[in-house]
Write a protein that holds these residues in place. Structure first.
Motif, PDB file in Angstrom:
ATOM      1  N   GLY A 122     -38.015  90.618  25.661  1.00 48.11           N
ATOM      2  CA  GLY A 122     -37.484  90.959  24.350  1.00 48.11           C
ATOM      3  C   GLY A 122     -37.304  89.774  23.429  1.00 48.11           C
ATOM      4  O   GLY A 122     -36.726  89.909  22.339  1.00 48.11           O
ATOM      5  N   TYR A 123     -37.794  88.596  23.833  1.00 45.95           N
ATOM      6  CA  TYR A 123     -37.704  87.424  22.969  1.00 45.95           C
ATOM      7  C   TYR A 123     -38.688  87.576  21.803  1.00 45.95           C
ATOM      8  O   TYR A 123     -39.802  88.080  21.970  1.00 45.95           O
ATOM      9  CB  TYR A 123     -38.059  86.143  23.722  1.00 45.95           C
ATOM     10  N   THR A 124     -38.298  87.106  20.636  1.00 42.78           N
ATOM     11  CA  THR A 124     -39.201  87.089  19.479  1.00 42.78           C
ATOM     12  C   THR A 124     -39.354  85.654  18.996  1.00 42.78           C
ATOM     13  O   THR A 124     -38.416  85.053  18.476  1.00 42.78           O
ATOM     14  CB  THR A 124     -38.670  87.975  18.329  1.00 42.78           C
ATOM     15  N   PHE A 125     -40.527  85.112  19.198  1.00 43.61           N
ATOM     16  CA  PHE A 125     -40.805  83.734  18.805  1.00 43.61           C
ATOM     17  C   PHE A 125     -41.522  83.704  17.464  1.00 43.61           C
ATOM     18  O   PHE A 125     -42.430  84.498  17.219  1.00 43.61           O
ATOM     19  CB  PHE A 125     -41.687  83.043  19.853  1.00 43.61           C
ATOM     20  N   GLU A 126     -41.093  82.772  16.618  1.00 45.49           N
ATOM     21  CA  GLU A 126     -41.812  82.519  15.368  1.00 45.49           C
ATOM     22  C   GLU A 126     -42.863  81.458  15.664  1.00 45.49           C
ATOM     23  O   GLU A 126     -42.532  80.291  15.891  1.00 45.49           O
ATOM     24  CB  GLU A 126     -40.856  82.047  14.276  1.00 45.49           C
ATOM     25  N   VAL A 127     -44.124  81.875  15.695  1.00 50.97           N
ATOM     26  CA  VAL A 127     -45.224  80.962  16.039  1.00 50.97           C
ATOM     27  C   VAL A 127     -45.919  80.534  14.755  1.00 50.97           C
ATOM     28  O   VAL A 127     -46.414  81.371  13.995  1.00 50.97           O
ATOM     29  CB  VAL A 127     -46.221  81.643  16.997  1.00 50.97           C
ATOM     30  N   ILE A 128     -45.956  79.232  14.527  1.00 45.52           N
ATOM     31  CA  ILE A 128     -46.518  78.664  13.297  1.00 45.52           C
ATOM     32  C   ILE A 128     -47.782  77.882  13.622  1.00 45.52           C
ATOM     33  O   ILE A 128     -47.774  76.985  14.466  1.00 45.52           O
ATOM     34  CB  ILE A 128     -45.491  77.751  12.597  1.00 45.52           C
ATOM     35  N   ASP A 129     -48.868  78.267  12.970  1.00 44.70           N
ATOM     36  CA  ASP A 129     -50.131  77.536  13.056  1.00 44.70           C
ATOM     37  C   ASP A 129     -50.127  76.504  11.932  1.00 44.70           C
ATOM     38  O   ASP A 129     -50.255  76.840  10.755  1.00 44.70           O
ATOM     39  CB  ASP A 129     -51.298  78.510  12.896  1.00 44.70           C
ATOM     40  N   LEU A 130     -49.998  75.243  12.293  1.00 47.33           N
ATOM     41  CA  LEU A 130     -49.870  74.201  11.268  1.00 47.33           C
ATOM     42  C   LEU A 130     -51.125  74.108  10.398  1.00 47.33           C
ATOM     43  O   LEU A 130     -51.037  73.865   9.195  1.00 47.33           O
ATOM     44  CB  LEU A 130     -49.577  72.859  11.940  1.00 47.33           C
ATOM     45  N   ARG A 131     -52.286  74.255  10.997  1.00 43.80           N
ATOM     46  CA  ARG A 131     -53.593  74.227  10.325  1.00 43.80           C
ATOM     47  C   ARG A 131     -53.940  72.892   9.688  1.00 43.80           C
ATOM     48  O   ARG A 131     -55.080  72.447   9.769  1.00 43.80           O
ATOM     49  CB  ARG A 131     -53.718  75.337   9.263  1.00 43.80           C
ATOM     50  N   SER A 132     -53.005  72.256   9.021  1.00 43.62           N
ATOM     51  CA  SER A 132     -53.243  70.945   8.405  1.00 43.62           C
ATOM     52  C   SER A 132     -52.339  69.912   9.052  1.00 43.62           C
ATOM     53  O   SER A 132     -51.114  70.085   9.096  1.00 43.62           O
ATOM     54  CB  SER A 132     -52.966  70.975   6.897  1.00 43.62           C
ATOM     55  N   HIS A 142     -37.050  85.498  15.753  1.00 40.76           N
ATOM     56  CA  HIS A 142     -35.742  84.882  15.543  1.00 40.76           C
ATOM     57  C   HIS A 142     -35.247  84.089  16.750  1.00 40.76           C
ATOM     58  O   HIS A 142     -34.261  83.361  16.647  1.00 40.76           O
ATOM     59  CB  HIS A 142     -34.701  85.957  15.200  1.00 40.76           C
ATOM     60  N   THR A 143     -35.921  84.224  17.897  1.00 36.90           N
ATOM     61  CA  THR A 143     -35.429  83.560  19.105  1.00 36.90           C
ATOM     62  C   THR A 143     -35.635  82.057  19.036  1.00 36.90           C
ATOM     63  O   THR A 143     -34.722  81.277  19.338  1.00 36.90           O
ATOM     64  CB  THR A 143     -36.137  84.116  20.344  1.00 36.90           C
ATOM     65  N   ALA A 144     -36.823  81.619  18.658  1.00 39.77           N
ATOM     66  CA  ALA A 144     -37.142  80.189  18.604  1.00 39.77           C
ATOM     67  C   ALA A 144     -38.397  79.994  17.770  1.00 39.77           C
ATOM     68  O   ALA A 144     -39.173  80.928  17.549  1.00 39.77           O
ATOM     69  CB  ALA A 144     -37.341  79.620  20.011  1.00 39.77           C
ATOM     70  N   THR A 145     -38.595  78.755  17.314  1.00 39.03           N
ATOM     71  CA  THR A 145     -39.773  78.379  16.539  1.00 39.03           C
ATOM     72  C   THR A 145     -40.741  77.613  17.433  1.00 39.03           C
ATOM     73  O   THR A 145     -40.337  76.686  18.145  1.00 39.03           O
ATOM     74  CB  THR A 145     -39.366  77.491  15.349  1.00 39.03           C
ATOM     75  N   VAL A 146     -41.998  77.993  17.398  1.00 40.40           N
ATOM     76  CA  VAL A 146     -43.051  77.293  18.138  1.00 40.40           C
ATOM     77  C   VAL A 146     -44.082  76.819  17.126  1.00 40.40           C
ATOM     78  O   VAL A 146     -44.641  77.624  16.371  1.00 40.40           O
ATOM     79  CB  VAL A 146     -43.712  78.189  19.187  1.00 40.40           C
TER      80      VAL A 146
END
Length: 324
Positions: free
Chosen positions: A223-233, A197-201
């Motif tokens: 304690g940061y929680t990053f949403e890490v997205i693998d774009l893949r395409s 919820h902290t940030a999107t990567v």
């Protein structure tokens, strides 16, 4: 490439359906297009993406065939090629091609960050009636994944004995391929590899594992929680997944190793600003390579040209700590 090596990274070592060609990128792609016109589904390999520039005119033709023929002429070719830096390959073996590729309309572009996705994206690419470019991160082609392919032996040493060609005389060697099951990764579907919820990567390819590692470290330390997205395409890309994450976190960092002028990440940044201007708590950022003519062979040159782990971690930490 066929016997005996199977390409620079031995990706096709031992495959009886692979054969060698002259070192002629236009001839390789042109031959693949001819096979496709005749009803085949060829997979061709350009040894390094740096030499795909020689084929851009043919790639343009391949990309417009289905459109120009009103859907009556498929072009089911797959072009796989090693992409990016990380191997100290110097000027002519360190390019990132995804931004150039994204401008080739009619092509689908994928880039995996782990072996299982590489397998699944390759199967999906072969099944697709469009031309598909599979950009394989050079520095990950020797990396072992955490997840097994369906049917892959769990014992790594056993797998090596089965498929690794011996040093020296290979004339009598035959690989013993494991009986692998199907695994299709849909083209155009991203993967959320860390939830937060902290940030999107958003990243892909070689730097995606580094983003995930930085997210784990920053969670432990701060304690940061990053949403890490693998774009893949790269195209088509999964904007829905990215958009939902931005709306949730209000902070965005895009990471890749391509050069900073007309970088594919700039397109994502533009769309993010247009769609989520009022959702952002702080300015979105893009971490990318320097706009220089090439990457020098010396390791110092490479580490100061494309993003490294410490820079990724610091950029994520700064984004999390930025005051709204």
């Amino acid at each position: 490439m066929g016997a005996p090596l199977g390409g620079v990274f031995t990706a096709t070592q031992g495959l009886k359906t692979a054969w060698n060609t002259p070192l002629d990128e236009r001839g390789i792609l042109g031959c693949a297009m001819g096979i496709a016109y005749a009803g085949g589904k060829p997979v061709c390999e350009i040894q390094f993406c740096d030499y795909a520039f020689n084929t851009i005119d043919l790639m343009k033709v391949a990309g417009n065939q289905r459109w120009a023929g009103a859907g009556n002429f498929d072009m089911p070719i797959v072009m796989m090629t090693p992409n990016g830096a990380g191997i100290r390959g110097s000027l002519y073996h360190s390019h990132s091609f995804e931004s150039w590729a994204s401008r080739l309309t009619g092509w689908k572009i994928v880039t995996p960050s782990n072996p299982l996705d590489a397998y699944g994206l390759m199967l999906s690419a072969i099944a697709d009636p469009n031309p598909v470019m599979v950009l394989l991160p050079k520095a990950l082609l020797r990396a072992k994944g955490d997840q097994l392919l369906p049917g892959e032996p769990a014992d790594y040493d056993e797998l090596c004995r089965m498929i690794d060609a011996p040093v020296g005389d290979r004339s009598a060697w035959e690989p013993q391929w494991p009986d692998l099951g199907p695994h299709f990764v849909p083209i155009g579907k991203a993967a959320v590899v860390r939830e937060g919820h902290t940030a999107t990567v958003v990243s892909y390819g070689r730097l995606l594992p580094e983003c995930a590692r930085a997210a784990d470290e920053l969670r432990t330390d701060f304690g940061y929680t990053f949403e890490v997205i693998d774009l893949r395409s790269i195209f088509p890309y999964d904007w829905d997944t990215v958009s939902r994450s931005i709306a949730k976190t209000g902070r965005l960092l895009i990471v890749n190793e391509d050069t900073e002028v007309t970088n594919f990440g700039e397109h994502l940044l533009r769309r993010a600003v247009e769609d989520h201007f009022y959702d952002f708590l702080v300015k979105p950022t893009l971490l990318m390579g320097k706009h220089v003519p090439g990457i020098g062979l010396n390791q110092v040159y490479e580490t100061n040209t494309v993003p490294q782990y410490d820079q990724i971690r610091d950029a994520m930490r700064d984004l999390a700590a930025d005051v709204a």
